[in-house]
Write a protein that holds these residues in place. Structure first.
Motif, mmCIF file in Angstrom:
data_model
loop_
_atom_site.group_PDB
_atom_site.id
_atom_site.type_symbol
_atom_site.label_atom_id
_atom_site.label_comp_id
_atom_site.label_asym_id
_atom_site.label_seq_id
_atom_site.Cartn_x
_atom_site.Cartn_y
_atom_site.Cartn_z
ATOM 1 N N TYR A 21 60.738 -8.356 -112.099
ATOM 2 C CA TYR A 21 60.305 -7.280 -111.244
ATOM 3 C C TYR A 21 59.495 -7.999 -110.051
ATOM 4 N N PHE A 22 58.693 -8.706 -110.173
ATOM 5 C CA PHE A 22 58.064 -9.319 -109.119
ATOM 6 C C PHE A 22 59.026 -10.193 -108.211
ATOM 7 N N HIS A 23 59.973 -11.061 -108.907
ATOM 8 C CA HIS A 23 60.879 -11.750 -108.296
ATOM 9 C C HIS A 23 61.918 -10.826 -107.356
ATOM 10 N N ASP A 24 62.325 -9.611 -107.909
ATOM 11 C CA ASP A 24 63.263 -8.771 -107.105
ATOM 12 C C ASP A 24 62.418 -8.167 -106.089
ATOM 13 N N GLN A 25 61.230 -7.806 -106.215
ATOM 14 C CA GLN A 25 60.513 -7.033 -105.177
ATOM 15 C C GLN A 25 60.313 -7.879 -104.181
ATOM 16 N N VAL A 26 60.093 -9.020 -104.188
ATOM 17 C CA VAL A 26 59.841 -10.207 -102.882
ATOM 18 C C VAL A 26 61.255 -10.454 -102.428
ATOM 19 N N VAL A 27 62.355 -10.673 -103.098
ATOM 20 C CA VAL A 27 63.662 -10.418 -102.585
ATOM 21 C C VAL A 27 63.685 -9.352 -101.714
ATOM 22 N N LYS A 28 63.693 -8.420 -102.278
ATOM 23 C CA LYS A 28 63.814 -7.053 -101.496
ATOM 24 C C LYS A 28 63.054 -6.830 -100.367
ATOM 25 N N ALA A 29 61.943 -7.227 -100.379
ATOM 26 C CA ALA A 29 61.166 -7.302 -99.040
ATOM 27 C C ALA A 29 61.568 -8.100 -97.869
ATOM 28 N N PHE A 30 62.079 -9.157 -98.330
ATOM 29 C CA PHE A 30 62.639 -10.049 -97.370
ATOM 30 C C PHE A 30 63.946 -9.670 -96.721
ATOM 31 N N LYS A 31 64.837 -9.144 -97.731
ATOM 32 C CA LYS A 31 66.061 -8.679 -97.240
ATOM 33 C C LYS A 31 65.690 -7.230 -96.596
ATOM 34 N N GLU A 32 64.838 -6.483 -96.756
ATOM 35 C CA GLU A 32 64.720 -5.430 -95.857
ATOM 36 C C GLU A 32 63.752 -5.550 -94.611
ATOM 37 N N ASP A 33 63.360 -6.626 -94.507
ATOM 38 C CA ASP A 33 62.594 -7.037 -93.251
ATOM 39 C C ASP A 33 63.042 -6.786 -92.000
ATOM 40 N N PRO A 34 62.839 -5.743 -91.210
ATOM 41 C CA PRO A 34 63.460 -5.529 -90.146
ATOM 42 C C PRO A 34 63.610 -6.744 -88.990
ATOM 43 N N LYS A 35 62.503 -7.520 -89.040
ATOM 44 C CA LYS A 35 62.662 -8.702 -88.203
ATOM 45 C C LYS A 35 63.636 -9.821 -88.796
ATOM 46 N N HIS A 36 63.872 -9.571 -89.896
ATOM 47 C CA HIS A 36 65.134 -10.495 -90.559
ATOM 48 C C HIS A 36 64.439 -12.043 -90.377
ATOM 49 N N ARG A 37 63.109 -12.229 -90.675
ATOM 50 C CA ARG A 37 62.694 -13.673 -90.411
ATOM 51 C C ARG A 37 63.203 -14.588 -91.067
ATOM 52 N N PHE A 38 63.596 -14.244 -92.568
ATOM 53 C CA PHE A 38 64.510 -15.307 -93.205
ATOM 54 C C PHE A 38 65.779 -14.675 -94.042
ATOM 55 N N LYS A 39 66.559 -15.345 -93.854
ATOM 56 C CA LYS A 39 67.646 -15.229 -94.777
ATOM 57 C C LYS A 39 67.428 -15.673 -96.406
ATOM 58 N N VAL A 40 67.559 -14.670 -97.058
ATOM 59 C CA VAL A 40 67.364 -14.935 -98.759
ATOM 60 C C VAL A 40 68.680 -15.610 -99.146
ATOM 61 N N ILE A 41 68.675 -16.732 -99.762
ATOM 62 C CA ILE A 41 69.886 -17.214 -100.518
ATOM 63 C C ILE A 41 69.463 -17.454 -101.918
ATOM 64 N N GLU A 42 70.539 -17.275 -102.645
ATOM 65 C CA GLU A 42 70.422 -17.282 -103.983
ATOM 66 C C GLU A 42 70.145 -18.736 -104.775
ATOM 67 N N ARG A 43 70.650 -19.700 -104.185
ATOM 68 C CA ARG A 43 70.663 -20.996 -104.658
ATOM 69 C C ARG A 43 70.386 -22.171 -103.745
ATOM 70 N N ALA A 44 69.918 -23.282 -103.943
ATOM 71 C CA ALA A 44 69.601 -24.325 -103.067
ATOM 72 C C ALA A 44 70.802 -24.631 -102.206
ATOM 73 N N GLY A 45 72.012 -24.815 -103.007
ATOM 74 C CA GLY A 45 73.118 -25.490 -102.360
ATOM 75 C C GLY A 45 73.735 -24.663 -101.313
ATOM 76 N N GLN A 46 73.235 -23.329 -101.264
ATOM 77 C CA GLN A 46 73.712 -22.544 -100.433
ATOM 78 C C GLN A 46 73.211 -22.620 -98.980
ATOM 79 N N HIS A 47 72.300 -23.516 -98.640
ATOM 80 C CA HIS A 47 71.358 -23.339 -97.334
ATOM 81 C C HIS A 47 72.101 -24.134 -96.438
#
Length: 257
Positions: A113-139
């Motif tokens: 739950y904690f992990h998913d809420q952090v991911v959700k908060a960044f994805k819903e950030d209206p400023k889009h400060r960070f793009k959330v990626i699933e794996r290190a190899g995707q960056h």
């Protein structure tokens, strides 16, 4: 957990009848007075480097000198570590093996739950400060890895009774933890390319919830609300300007009883 926990409202009524005091404040000063930092759990390698910063909401913070977050555009949120929660005193005082199993299952779910809420908060950030990626190899751009560990959640006294808690009341660290409505975490921020830890932080927080809140009659009580607040604060810190202060966003009420 089990549905019969909702039947413990009688215990809550008894506690309320005994009376309780309250303290309300919007300031971090009140939090500092009401909530002591959790003992270092071991997730952070050099906790002695951490200090309290007036411009950040967490109780312990260390940032590598010269670190500049502005060059990073992507973020990996690692699975939340919950191994330190298995060491909580009150967990080992449960007299029923079945309840211990249920609590351990809940702990794993709370990590997700904690992990998913952090991911959700960044994805819903209206400023889009960070793009959330699933794996290190995707960056494709400079990226950071946020590593979190849940280290403590305090259960309520009525729920401990319902869970057949074997610990003596009024003595020991387990007894001192109950009814505090607290949760604590430790965290690291790592440069994904170099693997270097560039910041560490830790916090213990308390939720505002009354003893008769029947929507949260589980041993972990309001912990999810605390995690939601932490997730929001991570985004606020990511977006903050150098002179900006980030504090706890709302007033909280302490009702010791």
């Amino acid at each position: 957990m089990r549905h019969e926990l909702r039947g413990i409202f009688v215990l809550g009524l008894a506690a309320a009848a005994a009376g309780c005091s309250s303290l309300q404040s919007t300031s971090d000063t009140a939090k500092a007075a009401a909530v002591e930092p959790a003992p270092d759990a071991g997730f952070i390698a050099h906790p002695e480097r951490q200090t309290k910063r007036a411009d950040l909401p967490f109780q312990k913070v260390w940032i590598k000198p010269g670190f500049d977050k502005s060059g990073y555009r992507e973020l990996v949120v690692a699975p939340v570590n919950t191994q330190y929660m298995m060491e909580m005193d009150w967990l080992h005082n449960l007299s029923s093996a079945a309840w211990v199993s249920d609590v351990k299952s809940d702990i794993a779910e709370l990590g997700h739950y904690f992990h998913d809420q952090v991911v959700k908060a960044f994805k819903e950030d209206p400023k889009h400060r960070f793009k959330v990626i699933e794996r290190a190899g995707q960056h494709k751009e400079p990226a950071l890895r946020l590593e979190l560990a849940l280290i403590e959640i305090d259960p309520s006294m009525p729920v401990l009774h319902a869970l057949s808690w074997a610990g003596p009341i009024g003595t020991g660290s387990a007894a001192g933890a109950v009814n505090q409505r607290r949760a604590a975490f430790e965290g690291r921020l790592r440069d994904l390319r170099t693997g270097e830890v560039v910041a560490t932080f830790a916090d213990r927080d308390m939720a505002d919830v009354g003893p008769l809140d029947l929507t949260r009659l589980t041993w972990y009580g309001p912990a999810k609300g605390i995690m939601d607040r932490w997730a929001e604060q991570f985004v606020q810190i990511a977006n903050r300007k150098p002179s900006e202060v980030v504090t706890d966003p709302t007033a909280f009420t302490v009702r010791p009883f």
